[in-house]
Design a protein around this motif. Sequence first.
Motif, PDB file in Angstrom:
ATOM      1  N   LEU A   1      31.513 -72.102  63.186  1.00  0.00           N
ATOM      2  CA  LEU A   1      30.144 -71.255  63.909  1.00  0.00           C
ATOM      3  C   LEU A   1      30.206 -71.155  65.172  1.00  0.00           C
ATOM      4  O   LEU A   1      29.531 -71.303  65.741  1.00  0.00           O
ATOM      5  CB  LEU A   1      29.082 -72.730  63.182  1.00  0.00           C
ATOM      6  CG  LEU A   1      28.588 -73.224  61.945  1.00  0.00           C
ATOM      7  CD1 LEU A   1      27.638 -74.948  62.631  1.00  0.00           C
ATOM      8  CD2 LEU A   1      28.855 -72.538  60.939  1.00  0.00           C
TER       9      LEU A   1
ATOM     10  N   PRO B   1      27.284 -63.271  60.402  1.00  0.00           N
ATOM     11  CA  PRO B   1      26.388 -62.239  61.289  1.00  0.00           C
ATOM     12  C   PRO B   1      26.853 -60.745  60.957  1.00  0.00           C
ATOM     13  O   PRO B   1      28.096 -60.878  61.294  1.00  0.00           O
ATOM     14  CB  PRO B   1      26.173 -62.827  62.525  1.00  0.00           C
ATOM     15  CG  PRO B   1      27.572 -64.273  62.415  1.00  0.00           C
ATOM     16  CD  PRO B   1      28.264 -64.308  61.416  1.00  0.00           C
TER      17      PRO B   1
ATOM     18  N   PRO C   1      30.539 -74.388  81.307  1.00  0.00           N
ATOM     19  CA  PRO C   1      30.717 -74.113  79.708  1.00  0.00           C
ATOM     20  C   PRO C   1      30.276 -72.257  79.626  1.00  0.00           C
ATOM     21  O   PRO C   1      31.675 -71.973  79.435  1.00  0.00           O
ATOM     22  CB  PRO C   1      29.169 -73.971  78.865  1.00  0.00           C
ATOM     23  CG  PRO C   1      28.129 -75.083  79.388  1.00  0.00           C
ATOM     24  CD  PRO C   1      28.941 -75.387  81.183  1.00  0.00           C
TER      25      PRO C   1
ATOM     26  N   SER D   1      24.879 -61.508  72.144  1.00  0.00           N
ATOM     27  CA  SER D   1      24.953 -62.382  71.661  1.00  0.00           C
ATOM     28  C   SER D   1      26.281 -62.670  70.266  1.00  0.00           C
ATOM     29  O   SER D   1      26.959 -63.410  70.231  1.00  0.00           O
ATOM     30  CB  SER D   1      23.985 -62.915  70.586  1.00  0.00           C
ATOM     31  OG  SER D   1      23.678 -62.601  69.501  1.00  0.00           O
ATOM     32  N   GLN D   2      26.714 -61.687  69.796  1.00  0.00           N
ATOM     33  CA  GLN D   2      27.739 -61.715  68.873  1.00  0.00           C
ATOM     34  C   GLN D   2      28.961 -60.610  68.900  1.00  0.00           C
ATOM     35  O   GLN D   2      28.181 -59.664  69.222  1.00  0.00           O
ATOM     36  CB  GLN D   2      27.184 -62.051  67.611  1.00  0.00           C
ATOM     37  CG  GLN D   2      26.628 -63.060  67.340  1.00  0.00           C
ATOM     38  CD  GLN D   2      25.962 -63.385  66.118  1.00  0.00           C
ATOM     39  OE1 GLN D   2      25.131 -61.843  65.749  1.00  0.00           O
ATOM     40  NE2 GLN D   2      25.567 -64.363  65.265  1.00  0.00           N
TER      41      GLN D   2
ATOM     42  N   GLN E   1      30.816 -66.042  68.250  1.00  0.00           N
ATOM     43  CA  GLN E   1      29.441 -65.966  68.922  1.00  0.00           C
ATOM     44  C   GLN E   1      29.435 -66.342  70.644  1.00  0.00           C
ATOM     45  O   GLN E   1      30.547 -65.851  71.003  1.00  0.00           O
ATOM     46  CB  GLN E   1      29.128 -67.375  68.585  1.00  0.00           C
ATOM     47  CG  GLN E   1      29.058 -67.829  67.475  1.00  0.00           C
ATOM     48  CD  GLN E   1      27.494 -67.215  66.219  1.00  0.00           C
ATOM     49  OE1 GLN E   1      27.646 -66.316  66.234  1.00  0.00           O
ATOM     50  NE2 GLN E   1      26.086 -67.560  67.465  1.00  0.00           N
ATOM     51  N   LEU E   2      29.061 -65.084  71.607  1.00  0.00           N
ATOM     52  CA  LEU E   2      29.074 -65.050  72.866  1.00  0.00           C
ATOM     53  C   LEU E   2      28.473 -66.433  73.096  1.00  0.00           C
ATOM     54  O   LEU E   2      27.416 -65.922  73.427  1.00  0.00           O
ATOM     55  CB  LEU E   2      28.453 -64.183  73.357  1.00  0.00           C
ATOM     56  CG  LEU E   2      29.557 -62.664  73.097  1.00  0.00           C
ATOM     57  CD1 LEU E   2      28.583 -61.245  73.036  1.00  0.00           C
ATOM     58  CD2 LEU E   2      30.547 -62.873  72.937  1.00  0.00           C
ATOM     59  N   VAL E   3      29.084 -66.761  74.443  1.00  0.00           N
ATOM     60  CA  VAL E   3      28.638 -67.414  75.664  1.00  0.00           C
ATOM     61  C   VAL E   3      27.413 -67.109  76.374  1.00  0.00           C
ATOM     62  O   VAL E   3      27.673 -65.533  76.851  1.00  0.00           O
ATOM     63  CB  VAL E   3      30.020 -68.162  76.705  1.00  0.00           C
ATOM     64  CG1 VAL E   3      29.061 -69.302  77.443  1.00  0.00           C
ATOM     65  CG2 VAL E   3      31.256 -69.169  75.638  1.00  0.00           C
ATOM     66  N   GLN E   4      26.248 -67.678  76.523  1.00  0.00           N
ATOM     67  CA  GLN E   4      25.152 -67.781  77.095  1.00  0.00           C
ATOM     68  C   GLN E   4      25.069 -67.600  78.647  1.00  0.00           C
ATOM     69  O   GLN E   4      25.421 -68.825  79.212  1.00  0.00           O
ATOM     70  CB  GLN E   4      24.091 -67.709  75.984  1.00  0.00           C
ATOM     71  CG  GLN E   4      24.074 -67.491  75.296  1.00  0.00           C
ATOM     72  CD  GLN E   4      23.745 -65.708  74.834  1.00  0.00           C
ATOM     73  OE1 GLN E   4      23.029 -65.423  74.917  1.00  0.00           O
ATOM     74  NE2 GLN E   4      25.165 -65.272  74.294  1.00  0.00           N
TER      75      GLN E   4
ATOM     76  N   MET F   1      26.200 -74.152  73.896  1.00  0.00           N
ATOM     77  CA  MET F   1      26.625 -73.103  74.509  1.00  0.00           C
ATOM     78  C   MET F   1      26.233 -72.310  74.087  1.00  0.00           C
ATOM     79  O   MET F   1      26.378 -71.131  75.074  1.00  0.00           O
ATOM     80  CB  MET F   1      28.130 -73.480  74.999  1.00  0.00           C
ATOM     81  CG  MET F   1      28.074 -74.385  76.354  1.00  0.00           C
ATOM     82  SD  MET F   1      29.757 -74.739  76.421  1.00  0.00           S
ATOM     83  CE  MET F   1      30.530 -73.363  75.281  1.00  0.00           C
ATOM     84  N   LEU F   2      26.862 -72.172  72.795  1.00  0.00           N
ATOM     85  CA  LEU F   2      26.963 -71.167  71.993  1.00  0.00           C
ATOM     86  C   LEU F   2      25.444 -69.854  71.093  1.00  0.00           C
ATOM     87  O   LEU F   2      24.801 -70.746  70.723  1.00  0.00           O
ATOM     88  CB  LEU F   2      27.519 -70.600  70.824  1.00  0.00           C
ATOM     89  CG  LEU F   2      29.407 -70.730  71.820  1.00  0.00           C
ATOM     90  CD1 LEU F   2      30.039 -71.356  70.670  1.00  0.00           C
ATOM     91  CD2 LEU F   2      29.998 -69.534  72.242  1.00  0.00           C
ATOM     92  N   PRO F   3      25.448 -68.973  71.526  1.00  0.00           N
ATOM     93  CA  PRO F   3      23.447 -68.432  70.583  1.00  0.00           C
ATOM     94  C   PRO F   3      23.525 -69.221  69.156  1.00  0.00           C
ATOM     95  O   PRO F   3      24.807 -69.066  68.580  1.00  0.00           O
ATOM     96  CB  PRO F   3      23.903 -67.157  71.088  1.00  0.00           C
ATOM     97  CG  PRO F   3      25.394 -66.632  71.497  1.00  0.00           C
ATOM     98  CD  PRO F   3      25.731 -67.932  71.071  1.00  0.00           C
ATOM     99  N   PRO F   4      22.676 -68.730  68.997  1.00  0.00           N
ATOM    100  CA  PRO F   4      22.076 -69.479  67.403  1.00  0.00           C
ATOM    101  C   PRO F   4      23.036 -68.373  66.506  1.00  0.00           C
ATOM    102  O   PRO F   4      23.659 -67.188  66.762  1.00  0.00           O
ATOM    103  CB  PRO F   4      20.759 -68.271  66.875  1.00  0.00           C
ATOM    104  CG  PRO F   4      20.053 -69.099  68.232  1.00  0.00           C
ATOM    105  CD  PRO F   4      21.109 -68.854  69.590  1.00  0.00           C
ATOM    106  N   TYR F   5      23.458 -69.181  65.282  1.00  0.00           N
ATOM    107  CA  TYR F   5      24.621 -68.300  64.351  1.00  0.00           C
ATOM    108  C   TYR F   5      23.718 -67.271  63.436  1.00  0.00           C
ATOM    109  O   TYR F   5      23.727 -66.206  63.090  1.00  0.00           O
ATOM    110  CB  TYR F   5      25.290 -69.848  63.547  1.00  0.00           C
ATOM    111  CG  TYR F   5      26.367 -69.039  62.504  1.00  0.00           C
ATOM    112  CD1 TYR F   5      28.020 -68.604  63.660  1.00  0.00           C
ATOM    113  CD2 TYR F   5      26.250 -68.330  61.118  1.00  0.00           C
ATOM    114  CE1 TYR F   5      28.764 -68.133  62.635  1.00  0.00           C
ATOM    115  CE2 TYR F   5      26.995 -67.908  60.746  1.00  0.00           C
ATOM    116  CZ  TYR F   5      27.997 -68.274  60.899  1.00  0.00           C
ATOM    117  OH  TYR F   5      28.857 -67.291  60.343  1.00  0.00           O
TER     118      TYR F   5
END
Lengths: 377, 364
Positions: free
Chosen positions: A49, A120, A153, A224-225, A238-241, B115-119
């Motif tokens: 995830l 995704p 983070p 975001s990805q 997933q990219l750190v926001q 920390m990470l956006p929704p999957y």
Amino acid sequence: MRVSCLQENLSRGLGAVGRSVAVRSTLPVAQNILIVAEESRLKLVATNLEMATTCWVGAKVEEEGSITVPARLVTEFVNSLPNELVNIEMPAGGRTVQFTCGRFQARMNGIDADDFPPVPEIADGIGAEVEADGLREAISRVTMAAATDESRPVLTGINVEFEGERLTLAAADGFRLAVYKMPLAKAIEGKTTVIVPARTLNEVHRLLGEQEEPVYITVNEQRSQALFRLSNAEIVTQLVQGTFPNYSQVIPKSYDTRAVADVSEFTRVARMGSVFARDASNIVRLLVTPGGEMKPGKITVTAQAEEIGDNTGDLDALVDGKEAKIAFNVKYLLDVLGVVKQSQVALEVTTPSSPGVIRPIGTDNYVHVIMPMFVQW
Amino acid sequence: MWRTIGQKSTVERLSKSVADSNTHHSYLFLGEPHTGKQTLAIELACALNCENIEEMPCRSCRSCTRILDGKHADLHRITLDESGVPEDVEVGEEVRRQRTRILTEQIEDLQRASMLPPYEGRFKVMLIENADRMTDAAANRILKVLEEPPPQVVWMLLAENEERLLQTVVSRCQRIDVHPMPPAQLERHLVDVCGAAPEQARLLSRISRGRVGWALQALEDESIIEQRISRVEGAIQLLSMTYAARFDFSREIDALYRRDRAAATDTLDQWTIWWRDLMLVKTGCAESVVNIDYVNDITEQAQRLSLEQIRDYIGKLSEARRDLDINVIPRLVFDSLVYTMPRITRPLASGIGLPVVPRNKGET
């Protein structure tokens, strides 16, 4: 599902996705590997995830189908098989997969493929192409500077900046900063900055292996990805926001003393110091002395551990400027010396309380900044 | 469609904030066990991620069904259950080990994920069941993320007891009180929607004390009712038992507590409710008693006890609950409970008496 492939290939595929399997997860199915028999190949997928790795293995597919099986179970079983043809079978709608290879057989209870978190899809967004060689080098030089504790983070990720023809990777953990610049194979429009988890980049590095073909990177529009397409696998992360700190302020613009030294010599002396520094908060003191008429300049590395002992070692260096001293955490010093490929590095120092800079000689694409330790001189 | 029942105004409020995209980053659902905290939280998670814009949550789109089945990658859920096996899967006692606390590591895992956006969805939902069971370290750990919430992450804390939570945690959450349903309303629901027999619905609505989840479970699973009967009977008999028998009873409960903490504390709760009923009858509020199927026994016992005795013992029971929470040796707690309980020496009239021999009509 009815499919057959070589044990060697299957084992390699499972190994490739294996690191992306969730270790402990609130979602039990994330501890499984998704196996999909499609067209003439076998697709293997694992996700924790945070990143999802997909790998394809050449196979003979007689009947399409999909299932997820416990990652550890299937990997350990397949790895212990002889290098022969492995038959994978599952009746349609069933949940038990049968593996057959020569005289060996196994049946595994899986979880429905529909339960597996979908990977995704990243189709549009910013696309970039980079040389595999450069990316390998870039990743290996910056990821060790990323923070491992989660209190900030954004620092656990690598700041990746695409701008024109250049790709810049930067990592910092509050004590050190590593910045690596490399060219993009094709220029892109505008500037895009994302923070990629360090773990993902390490995984990209591992999967790159000996690959020579370029790597395609795509970032989705919401930032975001991102997708890393390698020759044998795809990693969606997933990219750190958040916003990465403005690190350019941290890199000193000038220096008072500059010492150029041989990397292997420097490493040896630093490692020697680390033996004593172990009991003294990892502190080593560096004294840079300019050379005289007949004698060369030198860097003296000392470590003192109270009640235990101390050591001193020095190495020749080409010193420019006045005498300088600075104390470092020896672990950080060894980390950077360990990843530099060039034979010589320059150490730039201003005062004992301002950051020290290490740059490899012969290239200007890498800068490593280490914050000094405060000690009594 | 929201299926949570008995929380009309709360549901309206939440549904409006979802429709207006004006949701809070952290919610604290407070209420007694089985009142519907979890149902409400899961439905809110569905609504936040529902793909059907017309009716959020629709409960039928891909996202909703995945959340309801516990398969959605953006629903992160931590509980006291150590095994990680979903509740509806049957496994042995060995596998299903219960923690007594929510640990820092569990919170750290969520923090990392947040920390990470929704999957796959729009929002990541971090659901912490039994949030009042967090260790202090865990609670302090969560403060930071509640303070600086990452975007697209919604925290949902479920708790029974506000006092056990850090004030700083409570103040950072939007508080949602999940109330028990009024018995009359619950009774109607059980008859009209669930098709329960009127008599059964009346009993369930009372003994559930308005806790919808419990009533619905009891409607489907008869063993819950049987269990309750055996616990109530225990409470009745204990009053007239000899001290030796009481200490035997204490030993049994102690063994139960070691095996199944929840069952043992439920037994204590059952006692508390019994003593509350006694007090209600004693003070002339007989219409509000919970154990309506034992009204005779309650009246009988209430007559033999003084109001002070009842009041003091209720105090003892709540003290015992507190003691167990702070890890006093369970056996001591139970021993003290059975020892201090007032004793009724005379046999109860409605209890085991001489069998009444029916007289033959013809013989006079």
